[in-house]
Design an enzyme around this catalytic site. Structure first.
Site, short mmCIF file in Angstrom:
data_model
loop_
_atom_site.label_atom_id
_atom_site.label_comp_id
_atom_site.label_asym_id
_atom_site.label_seq_id
_atom_site.Cartn_x
_atom_site.Cartn_y
_atom_site.Cartn_z
N LYS A 1 -48.11 2.18 -8.27
CA LYS A 1 -47.84 2.00 -9.70
C LYS A 1 -48.63 0.83 -10.29
O LYS A 1 -49.28 0.94 -11.33
CB LYS A 1 -46.34 1.81 -9.93
N CYS B 1 -46.70 -2.80 -20.34
CA CYS B 1 -47.14 -2.62 -18.94
C CYS B 1 -48.52 -3.17 -18.59
O CYS B 1 -48.64 -4.01 -17.69
CB CYS B 1 -47.08 -1.15 -18.60
N1 LIG Z 1 -42.86 1.36 -21.69
C1 LIG Z 1 -43.59 2.14 -20.92
O1 LIG Z 1 -44.41 2.89 -21.40
C2 LIG Z 1 -43.42 2.15 -19.42
C3 LIG Z 1 -44.05 3.15 -18.69
C4 LIG Z 1 -43.91 3.18 -17.34
C5 LIG Z 1 -43.18 2.19 -16.69
N2 LIG Z 1 -42.59 1.19 -17.42
C6 LIG Z 1 -41.81 0.17 -16.69
O2 LIG Z 1 -40.43 0.49 -16.87
C7 LIG Z 1 -39.65 -0.69 -17.00
C8 LIG Z 1 -38.90 -0.65 -18.32
O3 LIG Z 1 -39.81 -0.63 -19.38
P1 LIG Z 1 -39.35 -0.30 -20.87
O4 LIG Z 1 -40.59 -0.17 -21.66
O5 LIG Z 1 -38.39 0.81 -20.86
O6 LIG Z 1 -38.60 -1.66 -21.25
P2 LIG Z 1 -37.64 -1.88 -22.51
O7 LIG Z 1 -37.75 -3.34 -22.83
O8 LIG Z 1 -37.93 -0.88 -23.57
O9 LIG Z 1 -36.20 -1.55 -21.93
C9 LIG Z 1 -35.60 -2.33 -20.95
C10 LIG Z 1 -34.10 -2.36 -21.23
O10 LIG Z 1 -33.46 -3.02 -20.14
C11 LIG Z 1 -32.41 -3.81 -20.65
N3 LIG Z 1 -32.09 -4.88 -19.69
C12 LIG Z 1 -32.88 -5.92 -19.31
N4 LIG Z 1 -32.23 -6.67 -18.41
C13 LIG Z 1 -31.01 -6.11 -18.23
C14 LIG Z 1 -29.89 -6.46 -17.46
N5 LIG Z 1 -29.89 -7.56 -16.69
N6 LIG Z 1 -28.80 -5.67 -17.50
C15 LIG Z 1 -28.79 -4.56 -18.30
N7 LIG Z 1 -29.82 -4.19 -19.08
C16 LIG Z 1 -30.92 -4.95 -19.04
C17 LIG Z 1 -32.96 -4.36 -21.96
O11 LIG Z 1 -31.93 -4.79 -22.83
C18 LIG Z 1 -33.73 -3.15 -22.49
O12 LIG Z 1 -32.94 -2.36 -23.34
C19 LIG Z 1 -40.63 -1.85 -16.85
O13 LIG Z 1 -40.66 -2.26 -15.53
C20 LIG Z 1 -41.96 -1.23 -17.24
O14 LIG Z 1 -43.04 -1.91 -16.66
C21 LIG Z 1 -42.67 1.17 -18.77
#
Ligand SMILES: NC(=O)c1ccc[n+]([C@@H]2O[C@H](COP(=O)([O-])OP(=O)(O)OC[C@H]3O[C@@H](n4cnc5c(N)ncnc54)[C@H](O)[C@@H]3O)[C@@H](O)[C@H]2O)c1
Length: 437
Positions: free
Chosen positions: A221, A276
């Site tokens: 990843k 990311c």
């Molecule tokens: N955004 C993308 O396009 C994408 C694509 C692939 C992978 N990712 C990966 O997926 C993961 C999430 O990304 P995202 O874009 O969805 O992030 P995001 O910020 O949109 O969502 C993360 C959520 O997690 C919650 N959170 C954080 N800490 C927490 C805790 N201790 N307890 C409960 N909830 C908690 C936050 O409040 C938030 O709502 C990351 O590791 C990112 O690198 C993201």
């Protein structure tokens, strides 16, 4: 495992998702659509309140998300909450919290550690945790598993299991299409759970599911995002060379890409943003002590340098056109086209760099972002440079002639070769672009 396999067959498995953002919310909604009882947990109370009252403040333009959320909240068997106690019945717990980096570019594992500690207190025997967040290699082994074991008093591969299956969705595309078609790379703590977890992902995606060890899954990843970042940096560096030689990087790329068997050369731009790409290469590098001469680290720096490079060039163009007290209008404030996500947007950095260059009058227009929407033509009044930063489809229909008449100085700086030199020059604009003088 037999019990969980039986439950999967009957769709009585209880699935939870912790972290309801761009990755977690679509997954939660899709699991509910598949017929599972689902539990969504997020620490953000405002987000939980909004979701439970059917409101989306992200994925706003995604109709599928709206429809699925409506039927989710209607159905009493599903939950959205900020209370980890609600996880007590969960057989499968997906983790999709954000995994940022610190100022020193080392991984910030606060969220992943907190979630593991909190959910461990409610972990059922024989349950499976699947981490969809992107992690630095070895984080599962060195941080997640010890936190889970310590707070639960349960033993990995005896009392519970863990898997890593990083998400690959793109916020500016049809997320549900990505979710249900992209191949997945699955790392598991024990091959005992492979069949079950593969079966679950086979319900979610038509793409292939390859099972490997956990560290390999973490490396895949972070490496795929580092690779993309390096390729973009390459295009950006070539664009700077072309600028200095008075040649077009877009033409160079077009001609190179004609050659059979060569990997496609990407297009230059104003930089790289989103949650990311700006941090995943650093997550990958954090596991390596030999970063001094790192190509990946240098690519990060090249991409980060682009907003400053553009602001400097634009300021110079305006100085050379004898423009006093210039006003610029930036088109696009999200990090990528056709979406509202502003995380690490290069346009934010462009604004900061304009200020450093002494450009104080800065207007921003972005139809996807409420605070930046409104009447574009009013914002263009008296502007000296129109900067196309993000190629939103909606900008295709702009009335450039009308804009030109309102502007004080008709300069266009096109970061994505979007409007095209010929068209702009035919409208008597002074046209500049990244990598295309
Ligand atoms: N955004 C993308 O396009 C994408 C694509 C692939 C992978 N990712 C990966 O997926 C993961 C999430 O990304 P995202 O874009 O969805 O992030 P995001 O910020 O949109 O969502 C993360 C959520 O997690 C919650 N959170 C954080 N800490 C927490 C805790 N201790 N307890 C409960 N909830 C908690 C936050 O409040 C938030 O709502 C990351 O590791 C990112 O690198 C993201």
């Amino acid at each position: 495992m037999i019990e969980l396999e039986e439950k999967l067959k009957k769709r009585t498995l209880v699935c939870a998702v912790v972290g309801l953002g761009y990755v977690g919310l679509p997954l939660l909604l899709y699991l509910s659509k598949l017929g599972f009882r689902t539990i969504g947990i997020d620490k953000n109370k405002k987000k939980v309140a909004k979701l439970t009252s059917n409101k989306l403040d992200f994925l706003k333009n995604n109709k599928t998300a709206q429809i699925l959320l409506k039927s989710y909240t209607k159905n009493k068997k599903h939950t959205i909450s900020n209370n980890f106690k609600d996880l007590k019945d969960a057989d499968l717990i997906f983790i999709s919290v954000d995994t940022p980096i610190q100022k020193n570019r080392k991984p910030d594992n606060t969220n992943i550690s907190q979630v593991c500690e909190k959910l461990a207190k409610h972990l059922k025997k024989n349950s499976i945790i699947i981490i969809e967040s992107t992690l630095a290699p070895k984080t599962t082994q060195e941080i997640a598993i010890p936190a889970l074991e310590k707070s639960s008093n349960l033993k990995i591969n005896k009392d519970f299991y863990i898997a890593v299956c990083s998400e690959r969705i793109r916020p500016n595309q049809d997320i549900f299409k990505d979710l249900t078609t992209f191949p997945r790379v699955l790392g598991t703590s024990s091959t005992k759970i492979n069949n079950l977890v593969i079966s679950i992902y086979k319900l979610i995606t038509k793409g292939e599911v390859d099972a490997v060890d956990i560290v390999t899954a973490e490396i895949v990843k972070t490496t795929e995002n580092a690779l993309r970042d390096v390729k973009i940096a390459f295009a950006n560096e070539i664009s700077k060379i072309c600028d200095s030689l008075g040649s077009s990087a877009w033409e160079v790329a077009r001609l190179i890409n004609k050659r059979y068997g060569y990997t496609e050369m990407l297009q230059p731009g104003i930089g790289v943003g989103g949650h990311c790409l700006p941090k995943d290469p650093w997550l990958l590098l954090s596991s390596n002590n030999h970063t001094k001469n790192s190509l990946i680290a240098q690519a990060r720096r090249v991409n980060d340098s682009m907003p400053a490079y553009c602001a400097k060039r634009i300021a110079k163009i305006l100085r050379e056109s004898s423009v006093k007290n210039p006003k610029v209008l930036i088109l696009g404030y999200s990090y990528i086209e056709n979406c509202e996500d502003t995380r690490n947007s290069p346009s934010q950095s462009l604004v900061d760099n304009f200020k450093k260059q002494g450009v104080k009058k800065i207007a921003i227009h972005d139809p996807y972002i409420e605070e930046c929407s409104g009447d574009l033509y009013k914002k263009a009044k008296g502007a000296d440079c129109l900067v196309l930063a993000v190629k939103h489809d909606q900008f295709k229909n702009l009335n450039l002639l009308k804009i030109k008449k309102i502007m004080r100085t008709p300069v266009i700086f096109d970061c994505k070769n979007f409007f095209g030199k010929e068209k702009c020059q035919n409208l008597s604009f002074i046209y500049h672009a990244i990598g295309a003088l």
